[in-house]
Design an enzyme around this catalytic site. Structure first.
Site, mmCIF file in Angstrom:
data_model
loop_
_atom_site.group_PDB
_atom_site.id
_atom_site.type_symbol
_atom_site.label_atom_id
_atom_site.label_comp_id
_atom_site.label_asym_id
_atom_site.label_seq_id
_atom_site.Cartn_x
_atom_site.Cartn_y
_atom_site.Cartn_z
ATOM 1 N N ARG A 155 0.874 -1.192 0.000
ATOM 2 C CA ARG A 155 0.000 0.000 0.000
ATOM 3 C C ARG A 155 0.909 1.239 0.000
ATOM 4 N NH1 ARG A 155 -5.022 0.144 3.945
ATOM 5 N NH2 ARG A 155 -5.861 1.439 2.275
ATOM 6 N N ASP A 200 -2.498 8.889 7.712
ATOM 7 C CA ASP A 200 -1.627 7.918 7.046
ATOM 8 C C ASP A 200 -0.260 8.497 6.707
ATOM 9 O OD1 ASP A 200 -4.420 6.769 6.617
ATOM 10 O OD2 ASP A 200 -3.049 5.163 6.069
ATOM 11 N N ASN A 222 -5.371 11.286 4.994
ATOM 12 C CA ASN A 222 -6.144 10.319 5.785
ATOM 13 C C ASN A 222 -7.271 9.805 4.892
ATOM 14 O OD1 ASN A 222 -6.626 8.904 8.297
ATOM 15 N ND2 ASN A 222 -8.450 10.172 8.536
#
Ligand code: MRU
Length: 347
Positions: A94, A242, A252
């Site tokens: 990711r 994040d 985020n």
């Protein structure tokens, strides 16, 4: 069933396995995964069986240690090549959560510091570092909770987006840590949880973990946040992140920036709960943060028996958005309640 010891990510050192609570099965089933193969670890991260920036980072560190312990390499050179290859593959699972590359880099540093040592020593060092990162995540989140609880003493209710609770970390969470710590201190805040389309982390996960903890939670569709603020239902917004760029722009879960804009309009403080492992001083502004684009099928048909978007209509599915730093009241971190100009002063 495997024992997670009350955690979301656990290192079963006795059997050399990465244990994960499979979040795709929540809230209806409790399934614990026991992983030892690289492809299963990558699949678990990409498909959000483990998700939330800190949890992904710790899972990758533990995963790398498990893989290293399983390694059949005979020489330090072979071992290092295999370790670096596994690290590179896991890192790509990711792109937005910087905790993933942060934790993998911590493991790379450990391996490189022991690169000339016998393989048994290298494996033991990697196991010890993964366990340290796991323990640090618990401690950091607890401290974020303490700073947040002190800040929110006069709050009756907060709004949150996505899930940045215990399921997104090893134990306490970031955005929900202040709620948990406040409860321990005798102050119970209510939580309004945005359902968080398209993957429903708010509805499925935030509501699940708060119900389990006996905390009053109300789920709102994403488009109800303005109503909740206008009606005076919440006194603060708490979200996770994040990746925080050097200037404070924050990536985020998709929809966060809209909530921040609403909070500014209604004069409600908007706090980002951020472990320092999510602050990326190498990324100057939000414009440089890579945004994960996911399969549009998640919008079209994931939660429905039949697709709810016509087959000829296109979809767009960015997993994150960037909230401009000017909309963020403060960052609640393990080093205190900070502004971006404070980040430089801390390692
Ligand atoms: O796609 P997800 O579910 O991994 O997204 C999670 C979030 O956006 C969280 O708010 C963020 O990772 C912080 S978790 C403490």
């Amino acid at each position: 069933m495997y024992d997670l010891h009350g955690e979301t990510v656990h290192f079963d050192t006795e059997h050399n396995r990465l244990l994960l609570l499979d979040q795709t099965e929540l809230p209806n089933k409790t399934v614990v995964l026991s992983l030892s193969r690289l492809e299963d670890m990558v699949e678990a991260i990409y498909n959000l069986r483990v998700r939330g920036a800190p949890a992904i980072g710790v899972a990758a560190a533990v995963g790398l240690s498990v893989l290293s312990n399983e390694s059949a390499a005979k020489t330090p050179a072979e071992f290092q090549a295999e370790f670096l290859k596994n690290a590179a593959i896991l890192e790509k699972a990711r792109p937005t959560a910087v905790n993933l590359s942060w934790a993998i880099n911590e493991m790379r540093k450990t391996q490189s510091a022991h690169a000339q040592a016998p393989l048994a020593v290298q494996k033991a060092a990697l196991t010890a570092r993964a366990l340290e990162l796991h323990a640090a995540d618990i401690a950091v989140c607890r401290t974020i909770g303490e700073y947040g609880a002190a800040l929110l003493q006069n709050c009756d209710a907060v709004l949150t987006h996505c899930n940045a609770g215990r399921l997104a970390t090893v134990k306490y969470g970031t955005a929900l840590a202040p709620v948990y710590v406040a409860k321990e201190q005798g102050h119970t805040m209510k939580v309004y949880a945005d359902e968080t389309r398209p993957l429903l982390q708010g509805a499925r996960l935030t509501a699940y973990e708060l119900c389990e903890a006996g905390i009053d939670v109300t789920v709102l569709c994403d488009n109800m946040a303005s109503y909740a603020m206008q009606q005076g239902l919440v006194q603060a917004v708490l979200v996770g992140c994040d990746r925080v760029a050097k200037n404070g722009d924050t990536a985020n879960k998709i929809g966060t920036s809209g909530v921040a804009i609403l909070a500014k309009y209604y004069g409600i403080p908007f706090y980002v709960c951020a472990p320092f492992s999510t602050i990326d001083k190498n990324t100057p502004t939000g414009a440089e943060i890579p945004i994960e684009q996911r399969d549009g099928e998640e919008l079209r048909s994931l939660w429905y028996e039949t697709p709810k978007i016509p087959q000829n209509a296109k979809t767009r599915n960015p997993a994150f958005d960037v909230t401009d730093h000017s909309l963020i009241t403060a960052f609640i971190t393990e080093k205190g309640v900070l502004q971006p100009s404070d980040f430089e002063g801390y390692a």
